[in-house]
Design a protein around this motif. Structure first.
Motif, PDB file in Angstrom:
ATOM      1  N   VAL A  24      10.453  14.760  28.554  1.00 42.89           N
ATOM      2  CA  VAL A  24      10.369  16.215  28.747  1.00 42.89           C
ATOM      3  C   VAL A  24       9.944  16.884  27.444  1.00 42.89           C
ATOM      4  N   THR A  25      10.561  16.479  26.347  1.00 39.00           N
ATOM      5  CA  THR A  25      10.228  17.065  25.045  1.00 39.00           C
ATOM      6  C   THR A  25       8.768  16.791  24.689  1.00 39.00           C
ATOM      7  N   ARG A  26       8.333  15.563  24.887  1.00 42.49           N
ATOM      8  CA  ARG A  26       6.946  15.200  24.567  1.00 42.49           C
ATOM      9  C   ARG A  26       5.966  15.987  25.434  1.00 42.49           C
ATOM     10  N   ARG A  27       6.243  16.053  26.729  1.00 46.02           N
ATOM     11  CA  ARG A  27       5.334  16.789  27.631  1.00 46.02           C
ATOM     12  C   ARG A  27       5.302  18.277  27.303  1.00 46.02           C
ATOM     13  N   LEU A  28       6.441  18.828  26.937  1.00 47.33           N
ATOM     14  CA  LEU A  28       6.498  20.234  26.559  1.00 47.33           C
ATOM     15  C   LEU A  28       5.621  20.491  25.329  1.00 47.33           C
ATOM     16  N   GLU A  29       5.708  19.578  24.345  1.00 51.30           N
ATOM     17  CA  GLU A  29       4.897  19.734  23.140  1.00 51.30           C
ATOM     18  C   GLU A  29       3.412  19.605  23.448  1.00 51.30           C
ATOM     19  N   GLU A  30       3.073  18.741  24.406  1.00 53.46           N
ATOM     20  CA  GLU A  30       1.665  18.589  24.790  1.00 53.46           C
ATOM     21  C   GLU A  30       1.160  19.813  25.548  1.00 53.46           C
ATOM     22  N   THR A  31       2.025  20.368  26.394  1.00 56.96           N
ATOM     23  CA  THR A  31       1.644  21.505  27.233  1.00 56.96           C
ATOM     24  C   THR A  31       1.645  22.810  26.453  1.00 56.96           C
ATOM     25  N   LEU A  32       2.718  23.042  25.714  1.00 50.34           N
ATOM     26  CA  LEU A  32       2.851  24.271  24.935  1.00 50.34           C
ATOM     27  C   LEU A  32       2.913  23.891  23.458  1.00 50.34           C
ATOM     28  N   PRO A  33       1.794  23.848  22.785  1.00 47.57           N
ATOM     29  CA  PRO A  33       1.800  23.453  21.371  1.00 47.57           C
ATOM     30  C   PRO A  33       2.763  24.307  20.558  1.00 47.57           C
ATOM     31  N   TRP A  34       3.503  23.641  19.741  1.00 47.35           N
ATOM     32  CA  TRP A  34       4.506  24.296  18.902  1.00 47.35           C
ATOM     33  C   TRP A  34       3.808  24.908  17.710  1.00 47.35           C
ATOM     34  N   ASP A  35       4.092  26.191  17.466  1.00 45.25           N
ATOM     35  CA  ASP A  35       3.394  26.894  16.391  1.00 45.25           C
ATOM     36  C   ASP A  35       4.084  26.724  15.035  1.00 45.25           C
ATOM     37  N   GLY A  36       5.152  25.952  14.968  1.00 42.26           N
ATOM     38  CA  GLY A  36       5.817  25.692  13.694  1.00 42.26           C
ATOM     39  C   GLY A  36       6.861  26.720  13.317  1.00 42.26           C
ATOM     40  N   ARG A  37       6.959  27.810  14.062  1.00 39.68           N
ATOM     41  CA  ARG A  37       7.926  28.849  13.704  1.00 39.68           C
ATOM     42  C   ARG A  37       9.194  28.753  14.532  1.00 39.68           C
ATOM     43  N   SER A  38       9.069  28.672  15.820  1.00 41.51           N
ATOM     44  CA  SER A  38      10.273  28.677  16.646  1.00 41.51           C
ATOM     45  C   SER A  38      10.092  27.718  17.819  1.00 41.51           C
ATOM     46  N   ARG A  39      11.168  27.241  18.273  1.00 43.07           N
ATOM     47  CA  ARG A  39      11.157  26.386  19.456  1.00 43.07           C
ATOM     48  C   ARG A  39      12.158  26.967  20.430  1.00 43.07           C
ATOM     49  N   GLU A  40      11.955  26.672  21.661  1.00 42.12           N
ATOM     50  CA  GLU A  40      12.902  27.125  22.671  1.00 42.12           C
ATOM     51  C   GLU A  40      14.287  26.573  22.328  1.00 42.12           C
ATOM     52  N   ARG A  41      15.292  27.387  22.506  1.00 46.40           N
ATOM     53  CA  ARG A  41      16.672  26.965  22.192  1.00 46.40           C
ATOM     54  C   ARG A  41      17.090  25.765  23.040  1.00 46.40           C
ATOM     55  N   TRP A  42      16.707  25.748  24.297  1.00 43.78           N
ATOM     56  CA  TRP A  42      17.122  24.636  25.155  1.00 43.78           C
ATOM     57  C   TRP A  42      16.487  23.318  24.716  1.00 43.78           C
ATOM     58  N   VAL A  43      15.291  23.386  24.106  1.00 43.92           N
ATOM     59  CA  VAL A  43      14.652  22.170  23.589  1.00 43.92           C
ATOM     60  C   VAL A  43      15.444  21.653  22.394  1.00 43.92           C
ATOM     61  N   LEU A  44      15.846  22.554  21.523  1.00 47.22           N
ATOM     62  CA  LEU A  44      16.648  22.163  20.364  1.00 47.22           C
ATOM     63  C   LEU A  44      17.991  21.590  20.808  1.00 47.22           C
ATOM     64  N   ASP A  45      18.617  22.239  21.799  1.00 42.29           N
ATOM     65  CA  ASP A  45      19.882  21.733  22.340  1.00 42.29           C
ATOM     66  C   ASP A  45      19.699  20.352  22.961  1.00 42.29           C
ATOM     67  N   LEU A  46      18.612  20.176  23.691  1.00 41.11           N
ATOM     68  CA  LEU A  46      18.325  18.888  24.320  1.00 41.11           C
ATOM     69  C   LEU A  46      18.164  17.789  23.264  1.00 41.11           C
ATOM     70  N   GLU A  47      17.429  18.070  22.213  1.00 45.56           N
ATOM     71  CA  GLU A  47      17.241  17.086  21.140  1.00 45.56           C
ATOM     72  C   GLU A  47      18.552  16.758  20.439  1.00 45.56           C
ATOM     73  N   ARG A  48      19.373  17.787  20.182  1.00 43.99           N
ATOM     74  CA  ARG A  48      20.665  17.582  19.529  1.00 43.99           C
ATOM     75  C   ARG A  48      21.573  16.726  20.403  1.00 43.99           C
ATOM     76  N   LEU A  49      21.647  17.063  21.687  1.00 43.49           N
ATOM     77  CA  LEU A  49      22.499  16.296  22.603  1.00 43.49           C
ATOM     78  C   LEU A  49      22.016  14.853  22.742  1.00 43.49           C
ATOM     79  N   LYS A  50      20.710  14.687  22.781  1.00 44.95           N
ATOM     80  CA  LYS A  50      20.130  13.351  22.872  1.00 44.95           C
ATOM     81  C   LYS A  50      20.532  12.515  21.658  1.00 44.95           C
TER      82      LYS A  50
END
Length: 142
Positions: A24-50
């Motif tokens: 999910v994280t990889r596909r999100l990054e491919e679909t919505l390129p990260w601009d380096g400033r902010s990421r969705e909070r749920w993505v950060l939570d997902l990575e932390r929990l993982k």
């Protein structure tokens, strides 16, 4: 046995959602390129929990692997030592068994030593001892 049970009952079921989270994280990054400033909070939570889940599983798996390795190497060494003791080679070498009927003490001793060393050599060829490096934990001195 415990390691394989852990693998089947805990590690494998945990790894499936972790792989999905990574996907999910990889596909999100491919679909919505990260601009380096902010990421969705749920993505950060997902990575932390993982990462927390991976750490928890690894924390449990590490001692299980150590215990499993200990028993594997203990059984390997114990089996070899049992063979040595069953063959009576060690007892004969240490006992200094006297070989009667040999003319001189020196000749008798040499014949006895050759006989025992030959037996020992034959035994070791058939039953090599476990490698010391394999039995000693990394970081220990021999």
């Amino acid at each position: 046995m415990f390691e394989s049970r852990f693998e089947a009952s805990i590690n494998a079921p945990v790894m499936a959602p972790l792989r999905c989270a990574e996907d999910v994280t990889r596909r999100l990054e491919e679909t919505l390129p990260w601009d380096g400033r902010s990421r969705e909070r749920w993505v950060l939570d997902l990575e932390r929990l993982k990462e927390e889940l991976q750490s928890a599983v690894h924390f449990i798996l590490q001692p299980l692997r150590a215990v499993s390795s200990y028993h594997h190497f203990f059984n390997k060494a114990n089996s070899w030592y049992s063979l040595v003791l069953c063959e009576n080679i060690l007892q004969e070498l240490l006992s200094g068994v006297d070989t009667a009927g040999v003319p001189t003490e020196q000749h008798r001793r040499m014949t006895w030593e050759k006989s025992k060393l030959s037996k020992l050599s034959t035994f070791l060829k058939k039953n090599p001892p476990p490698d010391t490096e394999e039995l000693v934990a990394p970081g220990s001195s021999v």
